[in-house]
Design a protein around this motif. Structure first.
Motif, PDB file in Angstrom:
ATOM      1  N   ASN A  12     -11.917   4.958  43.735  1.00  0.00           N
ATOM      2  CA  ASN A  12     -10.889   5.371  42.799  1.00  0.00           C
ATOM      3  C   ASN A  12     -11.368   5.055  41.381  1.00  0.00           C
ATOM      4  O   ASN A  12     -11.637   3.895  41.051  1.00  0.00           O
ATOM      5  CB  ASN A  12      -9.592   4.604  43.110  1.00  0.00           C
ATOM      6  N   PRO A  13     -11.501   6.058  40.501  1.00  0.00           N
ATOM      7  CA  PRO A  13     -12.022   5.791  39.160  1.00  0.00           C
ATOM      8  C   PRO A  13     -11.141   4.855  38.362  1.00  0.00           C
ATOM      9  O   PRO A  13     -11.623   4.155  37.473  1.00  0.00           O
ATOM     10  CB  PRO A  13     -12.085   7.190  38.513  1.00  0.00           C
ATOM     11  N   TRP A  14      -9.830   4.817  38.685  1.00  0.00           N
ATOM     12  CA  TRP A  14      -8.940   3.925  37.929  1.00  0.00           C
ATOM     13  C   TRP A  14      -9.168   2.466  38.298  1.00  0.00           C
ATOM     14  O   TRP A  14      -8.854   1.569  37.522  1.00  0.00           O
ATOM     15  CB  TRP A  14      -7.484   4.327  38.149  1.00  0.00           C
ATOM     16  N   LEU A 151      -2.885  13.291  36.410  1.00  0.00           N
ATOM     17  CA  LEU A 151      -4.131  12.593  36.694  1.00  0.00           C
ATOM     18  C   LEU A 151      -4.157  12.113  38.147  1.00  0.00           C
ATOM     19  O   LEU A 151      -5.192  12.197  38.818  1.00  0.00           O
ATOM     20  CB  LEU A 151      -4.311  11.414  35.740  1.00  0.00           C
ATOM     21  N   ARG A 152      -3.024  11.594  38.603  1.00  0.00           N
ATOM     22  CA  ARG A 152      -2.959  11.111  39.984  1.00  0.00           C
ATOM     23  C   ARG A 152      -3.162  12.265  40.968  1.00  0.00           C
ATOM     24  O   ARG A 152      -3.933  12.146  41.933  1.00  0.00           O
ATOM     25  CB  ARG A 152      -1.599  10.448  40.218  1.00  0.00           C
ATOM     26  N   GLY A 155      -6.720  13.488  40.974  1.00  0.00           N
ATOM     27  CA  GLY A 155      -7.586  12.539  41.664  1.00  0.00           C
ATOM     28  C   GLY A 155      -7.461  12.656  43.170  1.00  0.00           C
ATOM     29  O   GLY A 155      -8.465  12.610  43.899  1.00  0.00           O
ATOM     30  N   GLU A 156      -6.231  12.805  43.655  1.00  0.00           N
ATOM     31  CA  GLU A 156      -6.026  12.940  45.103  1.00  0.00           C
ATOM     32  C   GLU A 156      -6.617  14.255  45.608  1.00  0.00           C
ATOM     33  O   GLU A 156      -7.184  14.306  46.705  1.00  0.00           O
ATOM     34  CB  GLU A 156      -4.537  12.851  45.427  1.00  0.00           C
ATOM     35  N   GLU A 158      -9.166  15.766  44.352  1.00  0.00           N
ATOM     36  CA  GLU A 158     -10.605  15.597  44.355  1.00  0.00           C
ATOM     37  C   GLU A 158     -11.058  14.833  45.595  1.00  0.00           C
ATOM     38  O   GLU A 158     -12.078  15.161  46.205  1.00  0.00           O
ATOM     39  CB  GLU A 158     -11.058  14.858  43.095  1.00  0.00           C
ATOM     40  N   GLN A 159     -10.292  13.823  45.998  1.00  0.00           N
ATOM     41  CA  GLN A 159     -10.648  13.073  47.200  1.00  0.00           C
ATOM     42  C   GLN A 159     -10.526  13.948  48.448  1.00  0.00           C
ATOM     43  O   GLN A 159     -11.351  13.854  49.361  1.00  0.00           O
ATOM     44  CB  GLN A 159      -9.765  11.835  47.324  1.00  0.00           C
TER      45      GLN A 159
END
Length: 351
Positions: A12-14, A151-152, A155-156, A158-159
């Motif tokens: 996770n980048p965060w 952003l969340r 990100g999900e 992308e995963q």
């Protein structure tokens, strides 16, 4: 074995860089700090409030360090923010974007959705006519929350995409190993069968020749075992020179004469490994099915052709031919199986 064991999801980048993101936005704590300094309160109360703001900043940064600490950090941030109310009053809402964005980016699913919904409802407090509450607070808070949510979600997504790509790569690798093992075993077992039949015929007529064939069977079996091991490990690549030297021997054992037109030097170096696989599978098919007396192998800069004078190419394609077609197609080439006069011609054209 599970896909995750082969292709773990990216971090996770965060968790890796969120502390930097949080540190940049700490600049906006200047508003509660300014409200504290301007407040009509005792110096001790102001000092306590400034300490709470500093603690809020530290907890906010730590909240992005690891998801297991997010709940603790979020609880501390809420407690420290509420502790400043006696001094800064309604200006405590200036902390809301921090807890909202931390909730959106770091809380586990589905808790983050409920938390974000809670913080998004804060502007509704304006309906209570609280003194000093900015009526248009939603203009500041909602865009921040929307940005965090986007952003969340990105990100999900992308995963999920990464997991799909990893699964596709795993399936492709399994198919490659299956094709390679099929080609290696098919060719080697065919050669072993032909040699065993030859040795059985020669055992009474020519014992010395039969002994040579039995020794050749042993060598072929050892070579097949080594090739399977290398194939499973992804280490084996086709060698056109080796296959071109082996093909006439395998055909001769089956009573088939071989004629080679052209040379390895005439072929494109980029495609020699693929042409070696094509030659191996074509020779295997001739020995197994064609009942041919002769085979012509043609090499050129644009591909390879194998023509036999056997029984023809009636019937559906087998696994070997399908695997050959997949290999050729993957290299941007074309495979054509056509009837000869008589027999079958397998022609592979490569770019």
């Amino acid at each position: 074995m599970s896909q995750a064991a082969h292709h773990p999801l990216p971090d996770n980048p965060w968790e890796k860089w969120g502390w930097a993101f949080a540190s940049i936005w700490l600049f906006f704590l200047v508003f509660p700090i300014s409200a504290t300094l301007d407040a009509d309160a005792p110096s001790l109360a102001k000092a306590f409030t400034l300490t709470c703001i500093a603690g809020f900043a530290v907890a906010n940064v730590l909240g992005y360090s690891h998801r297991r600490s997010t709940w603790v950090s979020l609880g501390l941030m809420v407690a420290l923010a509420l502790a400043t109310v006696p001094v800064i009053g309604i200006d405590v809402i200036s902390f809301t974007p921090y807890v909202a964005i931390l909730s959106a980016l770091e809380l586990p699913a589905p808790a983050w959705k409920w938390a974000v919904g809670l913080w998004a409802a804060v502007p509704m407090l304006s309906l209570l006519d609280i003194d000093g509450f900015p009526t248009y607070f939603f203009l500041m808070l909602w865009p921040v929350i929307l940005g965090g949510v986007m952003l969340r979600l990105f990100g999900e997504r992308e995963q999920v995409a990464y997991a799909a790509r990893s699964e596709f790569a795993l399936v492709s690798e399994r198919e490659r190993v299956a094709r390679d093992v099929h080609d290696v075993l098919g060719h080697s077992l065919t050669a072993l069968s032909v040699k065993a039949e030859l040795a059985a015929r020669l055992v009474d007529l020519d014992p010395e020749r039969a002994k040579e064939e039995l020794e050749s069977i042993q060598a072929t079996a050892r070579q097949a075992l080594a090739e399977v091991r290398a194939t499973v490990g992804g280490l084996r690549a086709g060698n056109l020179e080796a296959e071109l030297a082996a093909a006439p021997r395998v055909l001769a054992d089956a009573g088939i004469t071989a004629t080679v037109v052209g040379d390895v030097a005439d072929t494109d170096p980029r495609h020699r490994a693929l042409m070696a696989w094509v030659l191996r599978e074509s020779v295997t098919n001739v020995v197994r099915h064609a009942r041919a007396r002769s085979v012509v192998i043609e090499l050129g800069p644009d591909g390879i052709a194998v023509t036999d004078d056997g029984a023809g190419c009636d019937g559906p394609e087998g696994n070997g031919l399908r695997g050959m077609r997949e290999r050729v197609s993957g290299a941007g080439g074309t495979l054509e199986v056509s009837p000869g006069t008589p027999g079958t011609r397998v022609r592979v054209a490569l770019p």
